[in-house]
Design a protein around this motif. Structure first.
Motif, PDB file in Angstrom:
ATOM      1  N   UNK A  57      23.622   5.707   6.618  1.00  0.00           N
ATOM      2  CA  UNK A  57      23.124   4.510   5.933  1.00  0.00           C
ATOM      3  C   UNK A  57      22.385   3.633   6.927  1.00  0.00           C
ATOM      4  N   UNK A  58      21.290   3.052   6.474  1.00  0.00           N
ATOM      5  CA  UNK A  58      20.522   2.082   7.250  1.00  0.00           C
ATOM      6  C   UNK A  58      20.479   0.779   6.473  1.00  0.00           C
ATOM      7  N   UNK A  59      20.696  -0.330   7.150  1.00  0.00           N
ATOM      8  CA  UNK A  59      20.605  -1.660   6.540  1.00  0.00           C
ATOM      9  C   UNK A  59      19.453  -2.399   7.203  1.00  0.00           C
ATOM     10  N   UNK A  60      18.602  -3.013   6.414  1.00  0.00           N
ATOM     11  CA  UNK A  60      17.464  -3.722   6.984  1.00  0.00           C
ATOM     12  C   UNK A  60      17.064  -4.945   6.176  1.00  0.00           C
ATOM     13  N   UNK A  61      16.184  -5.738   6.768  1.00  0.00           N
ATOM     14  CA  UNK A  61      15.624  -6.923   6.127  1.00  0.00           C
ATOM     15  C   UNK A  61      14.238  -6.568   5.614  1.00  0.00           C
ATOM     16  N   UNK A  62      13.885  -7.092   4.462  1.00  0.00           N
ATOM     17  CA  UNK A  62      12.520  -6.914   3.963  1.00  0.00           C
ATOM     18  C   UNK A  62      12.045  -8.211   3.317  1.00  0.00           C
ATOM     19  N   UNK A  82      19.407   1.992   2.779  1.00  0.00           N
ATOM     20  CA  UNK A  82      19.033   3.353   2.424  1.00  0.00           C
ATOM     21  C   UNK A  82      20.169   4.285   2.818  1.00  0.00           C
ATOM     22  N   UNK A  83      20.465   5.232   1.940  1.00  0.00           N
ATOM     23  CA  UNK A  83      21.439   6.284   2.199  1.00  0.00           C
ATOM     24  C   UNK A  83      20.669   7.595   2.127  1.00  0.00           C
ATOM     25  N   UNK A  84      20.886   8.451   3.134  1.00  0.00           N
ATOM     26  CA  UNK A  84      20.123   9.695   3.204  1.00  0.00           C
ATOM     27  C   UNK A  84      20.800  10.661   4.157  1.00  0.00           C
ATOM     28  N   UNK A  85      20.292  11.877   4.179  1.00  0.00           N
ATOM     29  CA  UNK A  85      20.740  12.886   5.136  1.00  0.00           C
ATOM     30  C   UNK A  85      19.667  13.015   6.218  1.00  0.00           C
ATOM     31  N   UNK A  86      20.078  13.438   7.395  1.00  0.00           N
ATOM     32  CA  UNK A  86      19.138  13.464   8.514  1.00  0.00           C
ATOM     33  C   UNK A  86      18.000  14.461   8.335  1.00  0.00           C
ATOM     34  N   UNK A  96      10.919   8.650   4.066  1.00  0.00           N
ATOM     35  CA  UNK A  96      11.061  10.005   3.555  1.00  0.00           C
ATOM     36  C   UNK A  96      11.845   9.986   2.260  1.00  0.00           C
ATOM     37  N   UNK A  97      12.684  10.977   2.053  1.00  0.00           N
ATOM     38  CA  UNK A  97      13.546  11.018   0.876  1.00  0.00           C
ATOM     39  C   UNK A  97      14.774  10.170   1.187  1.00  0.00           C
ATOM     40  N   UNK A  98      15.121   9.274   0.273  1.00  0.00           N
ATOM     41  CA  UNK A  98      16.301   8.419   0.467  1.00  0.00           C
ATOM     42  C   UNK A  98      16.717   7.809  -0.866  1.00  0.00           C
ATOM     43  N   UNK A  99      17.940   7.302  -0.872  1.00  0.00           N
ATOM     44  CA  UNK A  99      18.460   6.559  -2.014  1.00  0.00           C
ATOM     45  C   UNK A  99      18.598   5.128  -1.522  1.00  0.00           C
ATOM     46  N   UNK A 100      18.018   4.193  -2.260  1.00  0.00           N
ATOM     47  CA  UNK A 100      17.846   2.834  -1.729  1.00  0.00           C
ATOM     48  C   UNK A 100      18.232   1.769  -2.742  1.00  0.00           C
TER      49      UNK A 100
END
Length: 163
Positions: free
Chosen positions: A38-43, A50-54, A63-67
């Protein structure tokens, strides 16, 4: 002293909730055993995750992700949208990828009894669900939404492998 923008203020205010979400996901067998991150960011509108596989070409977060993204509006409505994105067109042949994955994803979502938005034709905005939440139930509710969306992990992995 410089005044924070509304989006930065929202990010700072809601960051603890997203850390709780990350911890909740980290307790889930499916998340740990299947290699999710999981990545957490500001926008510009607030905070997102975003949750994804490497192996999903998401090293640039495109790329492909669930956000999901939490904005002032979604906070007021107490409802988050979680999306499956098939990102950047230069990473791989999205048309071929979608030919393999779309029918399989469609077969699953057509059985759902919850509101969703699914596109068989859009190259990047594939699937969306809406998750209601409360302040105290945020992590558990949103983690459950991610779990629902992440059930497509194997289909996505197979689609990438076909390329």
């Amino acid at each position: 002293m410089m005044e924070l923008s509304e989006s930065w203020a929202l990010f700072i205010e809601q960051y603890p909730q997203f850390i709780k979400l990350q911890r909740e996901l980290g307790k889930q067998d499916w998340y740990v055993n299947d290699g999710w991150t999981m990545f957490i960011g500001q926008y510009h509108a607030g905070i997102y995750a975003q949750v994804y596989k490497t192996n999903w070409f998401n090293y640039t977060l495109d790329g492909v992700h669930i956000e999901t993204g939490l904005t002032a509006e979604s906070l007021a409505e107490k409802k988050l949208q979680i999306d499956l994105h098939v990102g950047h067109r230069n990473l791989f042949d999205r048309v071929k990828f979608n030919e393999f994955t779309v029918p399989k994803i469609a077969a699953v979502v057509e059985t759902w009894k919850i509101p969703y938005k699914f596109s068989k034709t859009n190259l990047s905005e594939r699937l969306s669900i809406w998750v209601p939440f409360t302040k105290t139930g945020f992590a558990k509710k949103v983690a459950a939404g991610f779990e629902l969306m992440c059930q497509f992990g194997d289909i996505i992995d197979e689609g990438i492998a076909q390329l």
